[in-house]
Scaffold this active site. Structure first.
Site, PDB file in Angstrom:
ATOM      1  N   GLY A   1      81.182 -26.593  15.453  1.00  0.00           N
ATOM      2  CA  GLY A   1      81.158 -25.132  15.416  1.00  0.00           C
ATOM      3  C   GLY A   1      82.169 -24.503  16.362  1.00  0.00           C
ATOM      4  O   GLY A   1      82.972 -25.199  16.989  1.00  0.00           O
TER       5      GLY A   1
ATOM      6  N   HIS B   1      59.434 -19.308  27.281  1.00  0.00           N
ATOM      7  CA  HIS B   1      59.986 -20.666  27.183  1.00  0.00           C
ATOM      8  C   HIS B   1      61.513 -20.614  27.259  1.00  0.00           C
ATOM      9  O   HIS B   1      62.133 -19.757  26.624  1.00  0.00           O
ATOM     10  CB  HIS B   1      59.536 -21.288  25.855  1.00  0.00           C
ATOM     11  CG  HIS B   1      59.710 -22.764  25.789  1.00  0.00           C
ATOM     12  ND1 HIS B   1      60.943 -23.366  25.663  1.00  0.00           N
ATOM     13  CD2 HIS B   1      58.815 -23.768  25.845  1.00  0.00           C
ATOM     14  CE1 HIS B   1      60.784 -24.687  25.630  1.00  0.00           C
ATOM     15  NE2 HIS B   1      59.495 -24.953  25.752  1.00  0.00           N
TER      16      HIS B   1
ATOM     17  N   GLY C   1      73.088 -17.579  19.076  1.00  0.00           N
ATOM     18  CA  GLY C   1      73.159 -18.439  20.255  1.00  0.00           C
ATOM     19  C   GLY C   1      73.795 -19.782  19.949  1.00  0.00           C
ATOM     20  O   GLY C   1      74.755 -19.847  19.162  1.00  0.00           O
TER      21      GLY C   1
END
Lengths: 299, 299
Positions: free
Chosen positions: B164, B83, B173
């Protein structure tokens, strides 16, 4: 999986004194695991109705608490009101809502009846599904003669109470504790002002005149809109589901060239009654209560 | 009146290690006011999906807790799976269920995004209704290039994160946090084994080929029964209600002499979606969620 939920809709013989009504409400609210949804008093009837739901044991406790307060605060020997009545706590029905069988509710009714009989010295008759004799199934049969009549009625062998003393509690009267299914108040509005048509349709769908088994129906006039309505109580939505009643009314309305212009459900309705009808209309192969997101919150 | 309920269905990049998946589940369960309804992992996708509901602030806390555990236990630099994915906590959608507006959920998404960005040093992109730029509305646009591609993608001005650091967290990630409406998986079975008919009907009702705005549809073969199915996702049941989709399918099916033999709703469905359709079929003038007895339990 589904949480066990029982509803209780007790009627008390006080519809005027707000302090007393509020004290009864508090007696219910004080019990953890039950939620008082609503209560209201009618001064003419001198009677109040409470609706609460919760876990089975908690519902029994809350119902008993309410009956105790009623026994303390209401004096039946002084009570006057238009509605037939026989006790301070007049009638206490337990209603299975989800995850609970009729049989479990009967056990709860017996437990509650025993508590009221023992602790409060009030004669108790079990009625509805909990009835121990055929002549005690219908509340109206039990209540015949009312408070005043019970002083002699209770002496008859067929009216020996299921719990409590074998004589009337002068202050509190007698109490009926029972089990019934949820009742759905369902009305269908027709695009005509001809009351005869509503009455004929009511006749064709209701049980007593040959219609569906669990339907009580009347044709009435709605003054607000100049239209008429078939006003109904569905007393067992599992055996006579809402959609079947509505579709039969449409079939009958056709013969008068009349059509349904709107419907309404009054008060609260168990989710299962909703799903049963939606499954019919949408040909849903399956749609359980636990597929409804919100119901997962109270598992 | 109605209690505020938000649903969260986060996807994490771990579908094989049961300890890690269970640790994420625990991070959700530990938060009061939320209920983890379900989770499952797919080893081929190496990905897991969690479903939980609860009060708005609690849902944010539970989602953040889960993201923190994912950041600790998952290493994206080692991740392989079929995926497409871009982060340990890959995508975190917030979904308004009852008593909560899209706007409130957007505020919650910003709060959650800020927490993930600040506390976990993970770049966060807001998507769906929370998107801050048109190219961030669709999750597939954000995810293009996946984890590996983000090391260069994040340097482009149009891909500066909403929260962030402005560089990829090598271990975790990047994460997409967003708001979407509840999705209803609705399937309609037809009494034919001709897949072409299901495909043609799917084409006529779905948005991309000129159908209803919030419908995604495919025609598929059901091996079990030798019949075909129109398999759908309804992505906004308030604007494109279930009954309208079903009735349009019936209209289209007629031209092929085919009829609907059954329907199904897969997974959980908000009660409002049910009531909207029942109101249509029964011509109910009104039927609010708070008329459903069971919903009163969690007020």
């Amino acid at each position: 999986m589904t949480k066990k939920i029982v509803e209780c809709v007790p009627n008390f013989s006080e519809g005027r004194d707000k302090d007393v009504m509020e004290a009864i409400a508090d007696a219910i609210r004080q019990v953890d695991g039950v939620k008082l949804l609503d209560y209201s008093g009618d001064p003419d009837h001198n009677r109040s109705v409470y609706t609460f739901i919760g876990q089975p044991e908690s519902v029994v406790n809350a119902a008993f608490n309410a009956c105790r307060v009623a026994a303390q605060r209401i004096d039946m020997s002084q009570h006057r009101g238009e509605h037939p009545r026989m006790g301070a706590a007049d009638v206490v029905p337990l209603i299975p809502i989800s995850g609970v069988s009729i049989e479990e509710c009967i056990e709860l009714a017996k437990k509650l009846g025993n508590l009221i009989g023992q602790e409060l010295s009030i004669p108790v008759y079990l009625y509805g599904y909990a009835a121990t004799k055929p002549n005690r199934v219908e509340l109206s049969d039990i209540r015949k003669g009312q408070y005043e009549g019970f002083f002699s009625k209770i002496k008859k062998p067929e009216w020996i109470p299921d719990y409590g003393p074998y004589e009337v509690n002068v202050k509190s009267g007698v109490t009926a504790v029972g089990v019934r299914k949820p009742l759905i108040a369902f009305n269908v509005n027709l695009n005509t002002n001809n009351i005869k048509i509503a009455q004929e349709i009511a006749k064709s769908v209701r049980y007593i005149s040959g219609g569906l088994r669990y339907v009580k129906a009347l044709g009435i006039r709605l003054n607000r809109d100049g239209i008429v309505q078939v006003s109904m109580n569905l007393v067992d939505y599992e055996k006579t589901p809402i959609y079947r009643v509505l579709e039969l009314i449409k079939v009958e309305a056709k013969r008068y060239g009349v059509s349904v212009i709107g419907t309404e459900i009054i008060g609260l309705v168990p989710i299962k009654a909703i799903l049963d009808s939606l499954k019919y209309y949408m040909q849903l192969e399956d749609l359980d209560v636990d597929k409804i997101l919100e119901t997962r919150l109270y598992e």
